[in-house]
Design a protein around this motif. Structure first.
Motif, PDB file in Angstrom:
ATOM      1  N   ILE A  13      24.787 -12.833  19.405  1.00 21.98           N
ATOM      2  CA  ILE A  13      25.219 -11.127  19.972  1.00 21.98           C
ATOM      3  C   ILE A  13      24.193 -10.456  19.899  1.00 21.98           C
ATOM      4  CG2 ILE A  13      26.537  -9.109  19.653  1.00 21.98           C
ATOM      5  CD1 ILE A  13      28.846 -10.920  19.009  1.00 21.98           C
ATOM      6  N   LEU A  14      23.419 -10.431  18.910  1.00 23.61           N
ATOM      7  CA  LEU A  14      22.296  -9.776  18.559  1.00 23.61           C
ATOM      8  C   LEU A  14      21.102 -10.085  19.558  1.00 23.61           C
ATOM      9  CD1 LEU A  14      20.712  -7.578  16.973  1.00 23.61           C
ATOM     10  CD2 LEU A  14      19.985  -9.630  15.410  1.00 23.61           C
ATOM     11  N   ALA A  15      20.950 -11.456  19.746  1.00 24.40           N
ATOM     12  CA  ALA A  15      19.801 -11.737  20.875  1.00 24.40           C
ATOM     13  C   ALA A  15      20.307 -11.307  22.231  1.00 24.40           C
ATOM     14  CB  ALA A  15      19.713 -13.618  20.747  1.00 24.40           C
ATOM     15  N   ILE A  16      21.572 -11.579  22.579  1.00 25.04           N
ATOM     16  CA  ILE A  16      21.857 -10.912  23.774  1.00 25.04           C
ATOM     17  C   ILE A  16      21.558  -9.517  23.897  1.00 25.04           C
ATOM     18  CG2 ILE A  16      24.113 -10.619  25.280  1.00 25.04           C
ATOM     19  CD1 ILE A  16      25.127 -13.101  24.274  1.00 25.04           C
ATOM     20  N   LEU A  17      21.960  -8.520  22.843  1.00 19.81           N
ATOM     21  CA  LEU A  17      21.479  -7.287  23.109  1.00 19.81           C
ATOM     22  C   LEU A  17      20.076  -6.862  23.371  1.00 19.81           C
ATOM     23  CD1 LEU A  17      24.073  -5.831  20.426  1.00 19.81           C
ATOM     24  CD2 LEU A  17      23.914  -5.189  22.992  1.00 19.81           C
ATOM     25  N   LEU A  18      19.313  -7.810  22.251  1.00 17.60           N
ATOM     26  CA  LEU A  18      17.844  -7.789  22.407  1.00 17.60           C
ATOM     27  C   LEU A  18      17.350  -8.173  24.220  1.00 17.60           C
ATOM     28  CD1 LEU A  18      16.710  -8.961  19.067  1.00 17.60           C
ATOM     29  CD2 LEU A  18      16.429  -6.642  20.066  1.00 17.60           C
ATOM     30  N   LEU A  19      17.846  -8.949  24.556  1.00 17.06           N
ATOM     31  CA  LEU A  19      17.264  -9.401  25.906  1.00 17.06           C
ATOM     32  C   LEU A  19      17.904  -8.498  26.727  1.00 17.06           C
ATOM     33  CD1 LEU A  19      18.095 -13.479  25.565  1.00 17.06           C
ATOM     34  CD2 LEU A  19      15.795 -12.376  25.727  1.00 17.06           C
ATOM     35  N   PHE A  20      18.879  -8.274  26.969  1.00 16.81           N
ATOM     36  CA  PHE A  20      19.499  -7.397  28.059  1.00 16.81           C
ATOM     37  C   PHE A  20      19.556  -5.925  27.817  1.00 16.81           C
ATOM     38  CE2 PHE A  20      21.434 -11.449  28.691  1.00 16.81           C
ATOM     39  CZ  PHE A  20      21.034 -11.843  29.925  1.00 16.81           C
ATOM     40  N   GLY A  21      19.797  -5.297  26.625  1.00 19.17           N
ATOM     41  CA  GLY A  21      19.991  -3.922  26.415  1.00 19.17           C
ATOM     42  C   GLY A  21      21.313  -3.720  26.442  1.00 19.17           C
ATOM     43  N   TYR A  22      21.586  -2.584  25.581  1.00 15.32           N
ATOM     44  CA  TYR A  22      23.042  -2.275  25.776  1.00 15.32           C
ATOM     45  C   TYR A  22      23.487  -1.453  26.918  1.00 15.32           C
ATOM     46  CZ  TYR A  22      21.666   2.603  24.758  1.00 15.32           C
ATOM     47  OH  TYR A  22      21.271   3.788  24.835  1.00 15.32           O
ATOM     48  N   LYS A  23      22.630  -0.971  27.701  1.00 12.97           N
ATOM     49  CA  LYS A  23      22.882  -0.250  28.960  1.00 12.97           C
ATOM     50  C   LYS A  23      23.306  -1.275  30.142  1.00 12.97           C
ATOM     51  CE  LYS A  23      20.317   3.881  28.114  1.00 12.97           C
ATOM     52  NZ  LYS A  23      19.365   4.891  28.785  1.00 12.97           N
ATOM     53  N   LYS A  24      22.829  -2.334  30.123  1.00 13.77           N
ATOM     54  CA  LYS A  24      23.028  -3.388  31.244  1.00 13.77           C
ATOM     55  C   LYS A  24      24.021  -4.581  30.804  1.00 13.77           C
ATOM     56  CE  LYS A  24      18.424  -3.261  33.133  1.00 13.77           C
ATOM     57  NZ  LYS A  24      17.407  -4.022  33.805  1.00 13.77           N
ATOM     58  N   LEU A  25      24.622  -4.351  29.567  1.00 16.50           N
ATOM     59  CA  LEU A  25      25.684  -5.333  29.249  1.00 16.50           C
ATOM     60  C   LEU A  25      27.199  -5.183  30.234  1.00 16.50           C
ATOM     61  CD1 LEU A  25      25.354  -5.944  25.526  1.00 16.50           C
ATOM     62  CD2 LEU A  25      25.051  -7.600  27.376  1.00 16.50           C
TER      63      LEU A  25
END
Length: 104
Positions: A13-25
């Motif tokens: 989950i942390l890696a996904i947040l870092l890759l995409f950012g919380y605005k694009k999720l």
């Protein structure tokens, strides 16, 4: 099994947040949901096609063969109902846009 525990899931989950950012999720999850819905619909269509191919009454006509619809009146009534529903939706949408614009 993959054996994913809580620490592994947190890292993912942390890696996904870092890759995409919380605005694009939210957009990414919406897009994924649409894609899954389309895929599911296509799979259902393929399954229905398989059922039709096994049913001799629903096979596609041979070239040059004329196949009359099962009940043309029922098909026309269904098309008319669909057209009436669409017209009602468009009228309601037009009314909502008129009330949203306010009096002129």
């Amino acid at each position: 099994m993959l054996g994913l525990g809580a620490p592994e899931l947190i890292l993912i989950i942390l890696a996904i947040l870092l890759l995409f950012g919380y605005k694009k999720l939210p957009d990414a999850s919406r897009s994924l949901g649409r894609s899954l819905r389309i895929f599911k619909g296509e799979m259902k269509g393929m399954k229905d096609d398989d059922v039709r191919s096994k049913d001799p009454a629903r096979t596609t006509p041979v070239r040059g063969e004329i196949v009359a619809p099962a009940d043309p009146a029922a098909e026309l009534e269904a098309e008319a109902r669909a057209a009436e529903l669409r017209a009602a939706e468009l009228r309601a949408q037009a009314e909502r846009s008129r009330t949203a614009d306010g009096p002129r």
